[in-house]
Design an enzyme around this catalytic site. Sequence first.
Site, mmCIF file in Angstrom:
data_model
loop_
_atom_site.group_PDB
_atom_site.id
_atom_site.type_symbol
_atom_site.label_atom_id
_atom_site.label_comp_id
_atom_site.label_asym_id
_atom_site.label_seq_id
_atom_site.Cartn_x
_atom_site.Cartn_y
_atom_site.Cartn_z
ATOM 1 N N TYR A 1 11.584 -12.147 -3.777
ATOM 2 C CA TYR A 1 11.490 -11.838 -5.208
ATOM 3 C C TYR A 1 12.856 -11.757 -5.863
ATOM 4 O O TYR A 1 12.958 -11.315 -7.006
ATOM 5 C CB TYR A 1 10.845 -10.462 -5.446
ATOM 6 C CG TYR A 1 9.573 -10.163 -4.732
ATOM 7 C CD1 TYR A 1 8.414 -10.928 -4.928
ATOM 8 C CD2 TYR A 1 9.484 -9.053 -3.885
ATOM 9 C CE1 TYR A 1 7.235 -10.589 -4.285
ATOM 10 C CE2 TYR A 1 8.303 -8.713 -3.251
ATOM 11 C CZ TYR A 1 7.183 -9.489 -3.449
ATOM 12 O OH TYR A 1 6.022 -9.154 -2.835
ATOM 13 N N CYS B 1 18.397 -18.280 10.474
ATOM 14 C CA CYS B 1 18.826 -19.628 10.073
ATOM 15 C C CYS B 1 18.123 -20.092 8.796
ATOM 16 O O CYS B 1 17.274 -20.980 8.831
ATOM 17 C CB CYS B 1 18.564 -20.598 11.202
ATOM 18 S SG CYS B 1 19.467 -20.123 12.652
ATOM 19 N N GLU B 2 18.431 -19.441 7.695
ATOM 20 C CA GLU B 2 17.916 -19.797 6.370
ATOM 21 C C GLU B 2 18.976 -19.357 5.370
ATOM 22 O O GLU B 2 19.497 -18.243 5.489
ATOM 23 C CB GLU B 2 16.649 -18.996 6.021
ATOM 24 C CG GLU B 2 15.451 -19.217 6.898
ATOM 25 C CD GLU B 2 14.685 -20.484 6.572
ATOM 26 O OE1 GLU B 2 14.851 -21.033 5.457
ATOM 27 O OE2 GLU B 2 13.919 -20.919 7.442
ATOM 28 N N GLU C 1 -4.478 4.116 -7.162
ATOM 29 C CA GLU C 1 -4.102 3.501 -5.874
ATOM 30 C C GLU C 1 -2.615 3.173 -5.778
ATOM 31 O O GLU C 1 -2.240 2.017 -5.679
ATOM 32 C CB GLU C 1 -4.813 2.158 -5.691
ATOM 33 C CG GLU C 1 -6.265 2.126 -5.930
ATOM 34 C CD GLU C 1 -6.751 0.692 -6.101
ATOM 35 O OE1 GLU C 1 -7.930 0.474 -5.878
ATOM 36 O OE2 GLU C 1 -5.955 -0.200 -6.452
ATOM 37 N N PRO C 2 -1.769 4.157 -5.787
ATOM 38 C CA PRO C 2 -0.339 3.855 -5.723
ATOM 39 C C PRO C 2 0.093 3.510 -4.304
ATOM 40 O O PRO C 2 -0.387 4.103 -3.333
ATOM 41 C CB PRO C 2 0.301 5.177 -6.151
ATOM 42 C CG PRO C 2 -0.678 6.212 -5.687
ATOM 43 C CD PRO C 2 -2.040 5.598 -5.775
ATOM 44 N N GLY C 3 0.985 2.565 -4.187
ATOM 45 C CA GLY C 3 1.601 2.254 -2.902
ATOM 46 C C GLY C 3 3.087 2.518 -2.999
ATOM 47 O O GLY C 3 3.621 3.510 -2.509
ATOM 48 N N GLY D 1 0.428 0.426 -8.911
ATOM 49 C CA GLY D 1 1.422 -0.332 -9.658
ATOM 50 C C GLY D 1 2.538 0.458 -10.288
ATOM 51 O O GLY D 1 3.476 -0.127 -10.829
HETATM 52 C C1 LIG Z 1 -1.031 -3.835 -3.914
HETATM 53 C C2 LIG Z 1 -2.134 -3.093 -4.549
HETATM 54 C C3 LIG Z 1 -1.938 -1.782 -4.967
HETATM 55 C C4 LIG Z 1 -0.638 -1.035 -4.843
HETATM 56 O O1 LIG Z 1 0.366 -1.555 -5.614
HETATM 57 P P1 LIG Z 1 1.718 -0.721 -5.781
HETATM 58 O O2 LIG Z 1 2.502 -1.508 -6.736
HETATM 59 O O3 LIG Z 1 2.358 -0.656 -4.443
HETATM 60 O O4 LIG Z 1 1.359 0.615 -6.295
HETATM 61 C C5 LIG Z 1 -3.020 -1.111 -5.514
HETATM 62 N N1 LIG Z 1 -4.218 -1.725 -5.638
HETATM 63 C C6 LIG Z 1 -4.432 -2.982 -5.244
HETATM 64 C C7 LIG Z 1 -5.768 -3.573 -5.390
HETATM 65 C C8 LIG Z 1 -3.396 -3.712 -4.697
HETATM 66 O O5 LIG Z 1 -3.613 -4.968 -4.317
#
Ligand SMILES: *Cc1c(COP(=O)(O)O)cnc(C)c1O
Length: 402
Positions: free
Chosen positions: A303, A328-329, A260-262, A226
Site C-alpha cells: 500500500y 529478491c524484489e 468490528e474493529p481490527g 475501519g
Molecule cells: C477487515 C474487516 C474489518 C476490520 O477492518 P479494520 O480496518 O481493521 O477495523 C471489519 N469488518 C470486515 C467485514 C472486514 O472485512
Amino acid sequence: MNIDFKELANKYQTPYYVYDFNHITAQYTQLKESFRARKSLIAYAVKANSNLSVIKHLANLGAGADCVSIGEVKRALKAGVPSYKIIFSGVGKSDEEIKEALNLDILLINVESAEELNRVETISKELNKVARISIRVNPNIDPKTHPYISTGLHENKFGVDIDTAKRMYIQCKNSESLEPTGIHCHIGSQLTQLQPIKDAIKIVADLIRNLKAIKIDLSFMDVGGGLGIVYKDEVLIDTYEYTQSILDVMFGLDLTIICEPGRFIVGNSGVFVTKVLYEKVNGNKRFIIVDGAMNDLIRPALYNAYHRIEVLNDNKEFSDCNLVGPVCESGDFFAKNIELPKTNHNDLIAIYSAGAYGFTMASNYNTRGRVAEIAVENGVDRLIRKRETFEDLIALEEEFIK
Ligand SMILES: *Cc1c(COP(=O)(O)O)cnc(C)c1O
C-alpha cells in the site's frame, strides 16, 4: 510503550513482532465504554492479528470475533470466544465453510450476495437448521481511504445494493431455514473521516425502518470496523463522536450494535523489530539492509504504507537512505528516502504501528520462516508464537520428494 527491544532481541533473536497487551486492553475498553449507553458487541476483526493469545486476551475482556474464513472462526473458538459472539463475513464462502459455520452455531452469517443466500438456504435445509442471517449492504459511499482498503462502493466486490438486500430479507422471512437477524455494513479501513460512516449508517437505518414496516424485525446492526489509527500525523475520528453519531441515526430502533474493529484495537500495540545487517552505497544512494523483509511486513510494499521508524542507537549523524530487506524484489522496502542515522552491524531498528495486518499478511517467500511473536503485559514478556524453522517450512513437502 515501555518495552526493552534490546532485551527482547537478546532473548528471542530478530526479527520479531512484539505486542503491548495493555494497549490492546485500553483500545478495547475505550471503544466498549463509548457504546455504554446501548447494548453492544465489539467483535474483533480477527484478520488484523489472529494470534491465538491476542484473540484470547480480547475474549477475556468480553470481545466477540468477526471472521472472514472458517479458519478464523475456529481460531476464535479455540481462543475462547463463545460461538454466540462470532460472526462470519466474506464474499466467497465455500459450501464446506457454510456447513461448518452452521454446525458450530455461530451468531450470524454475513451474507454478501443473493446467490450466497440461496446456498446458505439449501445447506441449512439439508442440515435441518435455521441460519441466522445478516446481509452486508453496500451503501455506495466513498470512505475516502486507500483504494485497496475501500469496500463501500459499488465498484468494490463487497455486499449488495439496498434493493437486492430488501429482496433477500423477504426471502429470509419466507424461508423456514433462514432467520433475518442482522444487517451489516463495512465501508473500508483506516477511516479518518466520520461523515462517510454517518452517511452509510443512515442508509442502513432507513432500510431497517423499511423492513420493520413489512414486519421484518432485525436484532443486530453491525456498523463494521475501519476506525483509523495514527501512523504518522492522522487526525482521528473521536470514538465518542463516532458512537454518538451511530446512536443518533439509530434513534427509536432497539437493536444491539455490533462494531468490528481490527486495526483500531491492535495496530498501535505492535512493533516489528529487525536488526541491521549491512549498509551500502550504490552510486549516491545509501541503503540500510536489515534482517526483516517484505515477507514479514508487506504494508509498505503493498500500500506504500507509512510506518514510523526508529534506529536504536545514539548516532546523531542522519542522512537520506532506503531501508530494505534481503528479499529478491525491488518492492522489498520498509521506507524510501528517509533520514536515518548511520548504523552499525547488529543495531536494532523498530518499525512502529505494526500490530495490524503485519504478521497476518506474512509469507514464507524466499523460504524465510515467519518471525517470532511476543506479548508484553504489565512489564512481563512471553513468547506467543515460535519462530518458524526450516523444518517447519518443508514439513508438508518433504514426503513427496521422488
Ligand atoms: C477487515 C474487516 C474489518 C476490520 O477492518 P479494520 O480496518 O481493521 O477495523 C471489519 N469488518 C470486515 C467485514 C472486514 O472485512
